[in-house]
Motif scaffolding. Structure first.
Motif, short mmCIF file in Angstrom:
data_model
loop_
_atom_site.label_atom_id
_atom_site.label_comp_id
_atom_site.label_asym_id
_atom_site.label_seq_id
_atom_site.Cartn_x
_atom_site.Cartn_y
_atom_site.Cartn_z
N HIS A 1 0.93 -1.23 -0.20
CA HIS A 1 0.15 0.18 -0.06
C HIS A 1 0.93 1.25 0.00
O HIS A 1 0.46 2.22 -0.51
CB HIS A 1 -0.96 -0.02 1.27
CG HIS A 1 -1.79 0.96 1.20
ND1 HIS A 1 -2.96 0.84 0.23
CD2 HIS A 1 -2.17 2.13 1.75
CE1 HIS A 1 -3.83 2.15 0.33
NE2 HIS A 1 -3.17 2.83 1.41
N GLN A 2 2.07 1.10 0.74
CA GLN A 2 2.94 2.35 0.74
C GLN A 2 3.47 2.45 -0.73
O GLN A 2 3.47 3.63 -1.16
CB GLN A 2 4.18 2.08 1.65
CG GLN A 2 3.61 2.32 3.03
CD GLN A 2 3.00 3.53 3.50
OE1 GLN A 2 3.63 4.30 3.00
NE2 GLN A 2 2.12 3.81 4.37
N MET A 3 3.71 1.43 -1.73
CA MET A 3 4.25 1.59 -2.88
C MET A 3 3.12 2.17 -3.87
O MET A 3 3.40 2.88 -4.52
CB MET A 3 4.62 0.00 -3.39
CG MET A 3 5.87 -0.40 -2.85
SD MET A 3 6.23 -2.01 -3.59
CE MET A 3 6.52 -1.54 -5.44
N GLY B 1 1.49 -0.51 -9.62
CA GLY B 1 1.61 -1.44 -10.87
C GLY B 1 2.95 -2.24 -10.50
O GLY B 1 2.78 -3.52 -10.77
N ALA B 2 4.02 -1.89 -9.94
CA ALA B 2 5.01 -2.50 -9.49
C ALA B 2 4.64 -3.51 -8.65
O ALA B 2 5.16 -4.87 -8.66
CB ALA B 2 6.20 -1.60 -9.28
N ALA B 3 4.00 -3.01 -7.43
CA ALA B 3 3.60 -3.87 -6.34
C ALA B 3 2.62 -4.91 -7.01
O ALA B 3 2.85 -5.99 -6.33
CB ALA B 3 2.79 -3.05 -5.24
N LEU B 4 1.77 -4.81 -7.45
CA LEU B 4 0.80 -5.72 -8.06
C LEU B 4 1.61 -6.64 -9.10
O LEU B 4 1.13 -8.04 -8.91
CB LEU B 4 -0.40 -5.11 -8.94
CG LEU B 4 -1.33 -4.39 -8.17
CD1 LEU B 4 -2.22 -3.51 -9.18
CD2 LEU B 4 -2.20 -5.38 -7.39
N ALA B 5 2.47 -6.41 -9.75
CA ALA B 5 3.34 -7.10 -10.57
C ALA B 5 4.10 -8.07 -9.91
O ALA B 5 4.29 -9.23 -10.03
CB ALA B 5 4.00 -6.51 -11.80
N THR B 6 4.83 -7.47 -8.88
CA THR B 6 5.83 -8.53 -8.34
C THR B 6 4.70 -9.47 -7.25
O THR B 6 5.38 -10.72 -7.05
CB THR B 6 6.72 -7.56 -7.31
OG1 THR B 6 7.77 -8.60 -6.78
CG2 THR B 6 5.89 -7.19 -5.96
#
Lengths: 98, 509
Positions: B101-103, B110-115
Motif C-alpha cells: 500500500h505504501q508503494m 503497478g510494480a507492487a501488483l506485478a511483483t
C-alpha cells in the motif's frame, strides 16, 4: 467453561466495538435470514432473497430502500439463473408457480 | 511410487486437466476466486466456503479443478485488495498491505501488483512441484501410522492451530473446543446414541461442513461488520502506473525464491497456514535487503517475499491435507469439507483409491497458476472496479449467496436456520477475539480424533497404554506436550528478562 470465562475476562465484554444500533442491525439480518428460510418454500426464492438483500444492505448502512429492492431483485434473478440453470442446484420458485 | 511412475501419473493428470472442459472449469475457478477474493475483507477461506455450493453439479474431478483455481485465485485476489485498499482479507496479507500500500501511495501500485502476481506464480509453481514430490513420500510414511499415531497427530494439529493462531492460547483453545463440540454433535456411529444434540432433532444427522464454513466465515463476518461502526475506504488509482522496472526485477527474484523456501515447509506444518511464513519472510527480507530504510515506506522486497511465502504455504498446506487428511489452516479445513461433500476421503488411501483424481488435481494446480498469471495482470483494472462496489450491495449479495449455499446442501429451511445460528456463534467468537480457524479445524478433525482414539483403545483392549507404547505415538505425544509447555515458559522467561511478552497477534482472524 473456565476457558470461556477466562477468554471473556481477558478480552473484555463482547459489546466492545459495537456501534450504537449495532445489535439492532445484527437482529435485522438474523430476522431477515430466518424469514427467508421459512418463507422461500412458499413464496419462492426470488421475492424472499430480494428482501434479504435489501435487509442486509440496510443493515450495512444503505438508506435507499427502493434502489436496494430493485438491485436485489436483479441480483437474485442472476443468482437463481446461475445456480438453478447453470449449476444444477434447484431453488424453490414458490407454491404459486405450481 | 518411483520417479518414473510419478512422472507418468502426472502426465496423465495433465492430459485430464488440459481437456477443454476441465481447462474451462479451471479458468472459471481462477476468475471466480480472484473476483471474490479481491472483495474487501474477504479471505480465501470465505471465498472457498462461499463458492463451494457452486461446484455441486459437477463431477469430483472437474469440481476440484475449479476449486484449485478458486483457492489460488482467492489467495491472489487478497493481495490486490491489500495493495490498493490497505484492507487485508486475512492476517497473511497484512505484510503485503504494509509495504504494497505504501508503494501504491507513491504511484508504484503497478510494480507492487506485478511483483505480487509474478511472485505468486513462481512460488505457486515451485510449491506445487515440491507438493508433487513430497506428497507421495508423505503417503508412504502415513501408511505406517496406526490409530494411536493418527490420534496424536490430530491432537498435535489441534494444539498447534489453537495456540499459534491469534493473540491468546485460551481463546484459541476455546475456539477449538467449540469446533470439536460442533463436529461431534449427532448420532454416534459406534453406539448409535445421540450425543451433544441437546434434544434438537436437526442435530441428529450432525452439522454439514458447508453450512458451518459458510456460517462462520460469511454470515459471521457480515454480522460483525454490521454491528461495528461504518468504515469508509478509498481505492488508490492505477492510472499512469508503471509495471516492474529492471531494478524491480533485480530486487524481486531472490525474495520470491526465499519466500518459497520459507513458505512451503512452514505451510506443510499443522500450524495454521500462511501467517507465520509471511511474517518470517518479511523479517528475513528486511534483514537481507540493501535498502532497509525503505521498509515501512514501500520496499518491493517486502511485497515480493511475503507474497511468495503466502502462495508457497498454500501449496505446502496441501501436503498434509492430501497425504494425511489433516487441514493445516482454515482454508484447508474448508477444502477438506469439499472432499467430504464429494464422498472422497482425503489421506493416504486417496492416492491408492483415486490416483487419477489426485494427479489431475495436482496437474490442475500447475495449470491454475499459469491461468492466474495470464488473467490477473491484464485484467487488474477490472478487479479494481470490484473494489468500488459499495459495502451494502456487497454484503447484501453475500447473504443471498450464503443462503443459497446452505439451501443447496439438503434443500431444507432448517439448514438456513442452522446457518444463522452458526453465523451468530461466529459473531460472538469474533467479539471475544477468538480465532475462527481452530473452530473449523476442530469441527473437521474432532470426529476423526474420536474415531482413532476409540480404535487405539480397542487395539489395546481398552488400556490407555496403547496410546503411548509405539515409539512414533510416544514421540508425537512428547511434541504435543512441548508445544503446550514451552511457549508459556518462553514468554515468562522473556518477561523476566524485560522483553514485551512475546509476539503480538494481528487481530485479524
Amino acid at each position: 467453561m473456565l476457558a470461556c470465562a477466562h477468554a471473556w475476562h481477558r478480552r473484555g465484554v463482547p459489546s466492545a466495538g459495537i456501534a450504537p444500533g449495532g445489535l439492532a442491525r445484527v437482529g435485522l439480518i438474523t430476522g431477515a435470514m430466518v424469514g427467508h428460510a421459512l418463507l422461500q418454500p412458499f413464496v419462492g426464492f426470488v421475492p424472499t432473497a430480494t428482501l434479504l438483500f435489501a435487509a442486509g444492505a440496510a443493515a450495512m448502512g444503505n438508506t435507499r430502500t427502493a434502489r436496494a429492492i430493485t438491485l436485489g431483485a436483479a441480483v437474485t434473478i442472476v443468482i437463481a439463473a446461475v445456480f438453478a440453470g447453470g449449476l444444477g442446484v434447484p431453488l424453490p420458485m414458490g407454491a404459486w408457480t405450481r | 511410487m518411483d520417479t518414473l511412475t510419478t512422472v507418468g501419473a502426472l502426465a496423465d493428470g495433465f492430459a485430464q486437466a488440459l481437456t477443454p472442459a476441465n481447462l474451462g472449469w479451471g479458468a472459471l475457478g481462477v476468475t471466480l476466486g480472484t473476483a471474490v477474493g479481491v472483495l474487501p475483507g474477504i479471505g480465501p477461506a470465505l471465498t472457498v466456503a462461499l463458492l463451494l455450493p457452486a461446484t455441486y453439479g459437477l463431477d469430483p474431478t472437474s469440481a476440484f479443478i475449479m476449486f484449485a483455481g478458486i483457492y489460488y485465485g482467492g489467495m491472489y485476489g487478497g493481495s490486490t485488495t491489500s495493495i490498493l485498499l490497505n484492507t487485508p482479507g486475512e492476517s497473511s496479507t497484512i505484510v503485503t498491505a504494509l509495504e504494497g500500500h505504501q508503494m501504491a501511495r507513491r504511484g508504484r501500485a503497478g510494480a507492487a501488483l506485478a511483483t505480487a502476481a509474478i511472485g505468486s506464480f513462481v512460488a505457486g509453481t515451485l510449491g506445487t512441484l515440491l507438493l508433487t514430490v513430497s506428497a507421495p513420500l508423505m503417503v508412504r510414511v502415513a501408511l505406517a501410522f496406526g490409530p494411536a499415531e493418527y490420534f496424536w497427530l490430530i491432537v498435535l494439529a489441534f494444539i498447534a492451530t489453537s495456540t499459534l493462531l491469534g493473540d491468546s492460547r485460551t481463546a484459541g483453545l476455546l475456539s477449538l473446543l467449540v469446533g470439536v463440540v460442533l463436529g461431534l454433535a449427532g448420532i454416534d456411529r459406534l453406539s448409535g446414541e445421540a450425543r451433544l444434540t441437546f434434544g434438537v432433532p436437526y442435530l441428529l444427522d450432525g452439522l454439514d461442513p458447508t453450512i458451518v464454513a459458510i456460517g462462520l466465515f460469511a454470515v459471521g463476518e457480515t454480522l460483525t461488520l454490521a454491528a461495528g461502526p461504518p468504515r469508509g475506504h478509498s481505492v488508490l488509482p492505477l492510472e499512469r502506473t508503471r509495471w516492474m522496472t529492471r531494478d524491480d526485477w533485480a530486487r524481486s527474484w531472490r525474495p520470491w525464491l526465499r519466500g518459497t523456501a520459507i513458505g512451503f515447509p512452514l505451510g506443510a506444518l499443522p500450524a495454521g497456514g500462511a501467517e507465520l511464513p509471511t511474517l518470517l519472510s518479511y523479517a528475513v527480507e528486511k534483514r537481507l535487503s540493501s535498502h532497509p530504510e525503505e521498509f515501512g515506506q514501500g520496499a518491493i522486497e517486502g511485497v515480493a517475499g511475503p507474497e511468495a511465502a503466502n502462495n508457497a504455504s498454500a501449496a505446502g498446506t496441501l501436503v498434509p491435507l492430501l497425504a494425511l487428511g489433516l487441514p493445516a489452516s482454515a482454508t484447508a479445513a474448508v477444502l477438506l469439507a469439499a472432499f467430504q461433500q464429494f464422498g472422497l476421503q482425503a489421506g493416504p488411501l486417496l492416492f491408492e483409491r483415486e490416483p487419477r483424481f489426485v494427479w489431475t488435481l495436482l496437474a490442475s494446480l500447475y495449470v491454475g497458476n499459469v491461468l492466474l498469471l495470464v488473467l490477473n495482470l491484464p485484467l487488474v483494472r477490472l478487479w479494481v472496479q470490484l473494489l468500488r462496489i459499495p459495502a451494502p450491495w456487497l454484503y447484501g449479495g453475500i447473504l443471498v449467496v450464503a443462503t443459497v449455499g446452505a439451501w443447496s446442501v439438503h434443500r431444507a429451511a432448517g439448514d438456513i436456520v442452522a446457518l444463522v445460528a452458526i453465523g451468530l456463534g461466529g459473531f460472538v467468537l469474533r467479539r471475544l477475539a477468538c480465532p475462527l480457524a481452530p473452530v473449523m479445524i476442530g469441527f473437521m478433525l474432532g470426529p476423526a480424533a474420536d474415531m482413532h482414539l476409540r480404535r487405539a483403545l480397542a487395539v489395546g483392549d481398552g488400556g490407555w497404554s496403547a496410546l503411548i507404547t509405539r515409539p512414533l505415538a510416544a514421540t508425537l505425544l512428547a511434541v504435543c506436550a512441548l508445544l503446550l509447555i514451552v511457549p508459556p515458559l518462553w514468554q515468562a522467561w522473556r518477561r523476566d528478562r524485560g522483553h514485551d511478552g512475546g509476539v503480538q497477534g494481528t487481530g485479524l482472524h
